[in-house]
Design a protein around this motif. Structure first.
Motif, short mmCIF file in Angstrom:
data_model
loop_
_atom_site.label_atom_id
_atom_site.label_comp_id
_atom_site.label_asym_id
_atom_site.label_seq_id
_atom_site.Cartn_x
_atom_site.Cartn_y
_atom_site.Cartn_z
N ALA A 8 0.84 -1.20 0.00
CA ALA A 8 0.00 0.00 0.00
C ALA A 8 0.88 1.25 0.00
O ALA A 8 2.03 1.23 0.41
N LEU A 12 -1.72 6.20 2.17
CA LEU A 12 -2.84 5.39 2.65
C LEU A 12 -2.55 4.84 4.03
O LEU A 12 -3.42 4.87 4.92
N GLN A 16 -4.79 5.50 7.32
CA GLN A 16 -5.43 4.33 7.93
C GLN A 16 -4.96 4.14 9.36
O GLN A 16 -5.77 3.88 10.27
N THR A 115 -5.49 9.09 -1.91
CA THR A 115 -6.19 7.98 -1.27
C THR A 115 -7.68 7.96 -1.57
O THR A 115 -8.33 6.92 -1.49
N PHE A 236 -13.61 8.45 0.69
CA PHE A 236 -12.66 7.35 0.59
C PHE A 236 -13.37 6.01 0.41
O PHE A 236 -14.56 5.87 0.75
N LEU A 240 -11.84 1.07 3.58
CA LEU A 240 -10.79 1.66 4.40
C LEU A 240 -11.30 2.15 5.74
O LEU A 240 -10.52 2.35 6.68
#
Length: 294
Positions: A8, A12, A16, A115, A236, A240
């Motif tokens: 990733a 991101l 996250q 993202t 998003f 996620l």
């Protein structure tokens, strides 16, 4: 074997990780002030972690928070893997080449944009960045208050043109919806040729990319919410678990609003602006006509 998390993007992973750390803190019933007091941190350090603003995240910081929040071993492993990506990889805009022209607020913006799966934009003064041509970008920055050198302008151009790949990426291209004021079409930025090329580019992008939609707010619409200034909303991918955010900027600063009530307010505002603006087909005709007038 490389895991999904290891492959990733750092942007991101930062977002996250911040989101999950905040969720853990809230689930533990702790306020930020209590956490920073336990760890002898500054309040801003925890805020930067939870909002994904740090370029890299120290695994030891993540472990310290997991210990306070009582995170289970599986969750700790996941969060540490996010931190590892931020330490070992770099997003292209964080390389030394672009450091001199990248303000902290712009870095945060690029994280969000890269993202997001959908971006809604209200622009009153300029052509939105993802739709700008190279000559238009150069014309803007030659009149900028930043006093860029020619070399720095070239770096800005590269950043902006590279960002535009989001609209054409093979996997899930960014859904981009922009409401622009008619003044954007009429104002001569650079030469007449620069404006003709710019408006032609917008029209061609809209016609060739189903994920891009542009609507024009005509002068005859009178007073509208767009008069309050430029803003963008980022949504998003649901998988996620990241909440939608609002991005705002002016001459002095750039900032992000995360409060759910604020995001809802701006979501309602962009919906109202879309209803007031002329439709996509009529907007396309206006853009083409304005190109000819230049």
């Amino acid at each position: 074997m490389t895991t999904d998390r290891e492959s990733a993007s750092p942007a991101l992973c930062r977002l996250q990780l911040g989101s999950e750390l905040r969720q853990l803190r809230l689930a533990a019933g702790l306020k930020g002030a209590q956490v920073v007091k336990k760890l002898l941190w500054s309040p801003s350090k925890l805020t930067r972690l939870e909002t994904g603003e740090n370029t890299t995240v120290e695994p030891t910081d993540v472990m310290a928070l997991c210990e306070i929040y009582g995170a289970d071993p599986e969750r700790r492993t996941v969060l540490l893997s996010y931190a590892k990506v931020t330490k070992t990889n770099r997003d292209w805009w964080l390389t030394a080449e672009y450091r001199s022209v990248l303000k902290p607020g712009l870095k945060a913006f690029l994280d969000l944009e890269a993202t997001a799966e959908k971006a809604l934009w209200c622009e009153t003064a300029f052509v939105p960045g993802l739709l700008q041509t190279e000559p238009y970008i150069r014309a803007i920055h030659k009149r900028s208050d930043m006093e860029f050198t020619d070399e720095e302008i070239s770096r800005v151009v590269t950043i902006r043109m590279t960002r535009q790949r989001l609209l054409v990426r093979e996997e899930a291209p960014l859904r981009y919806i922009a409401v622009i004021d008619e003044a954007v079409l009429r104002r001569a930025v650079g030469t007449r040729e620069v404006m003709r090329e710019q408006l032609t580019h917008i029209a061609e992008t809209v016609e060739s990319r189903p994920n891009v939609r542009v609507q024009v707010m005509p002068f005859h619409a009178g007073a509208t919410l767009s008069m309050n200034g430029t803003f963008g909303i980022f949504h998003f991918p649901e998988r996620l678990g990241l909440k939608s955010l609002v991005y705002m900027e002016n001459l002095a600063d750039r900032w992000v609003k995360r409060d759910e009530a604020d995001v809802k307010r701006f979501d309602n505002a962009i919906a109202e602006l879309q209803a007031q603006a002329i439709g996509p087909d009529e907007s396309l005709r206006m853009i083409k006509e304005a190109s000819k007038e230049h």
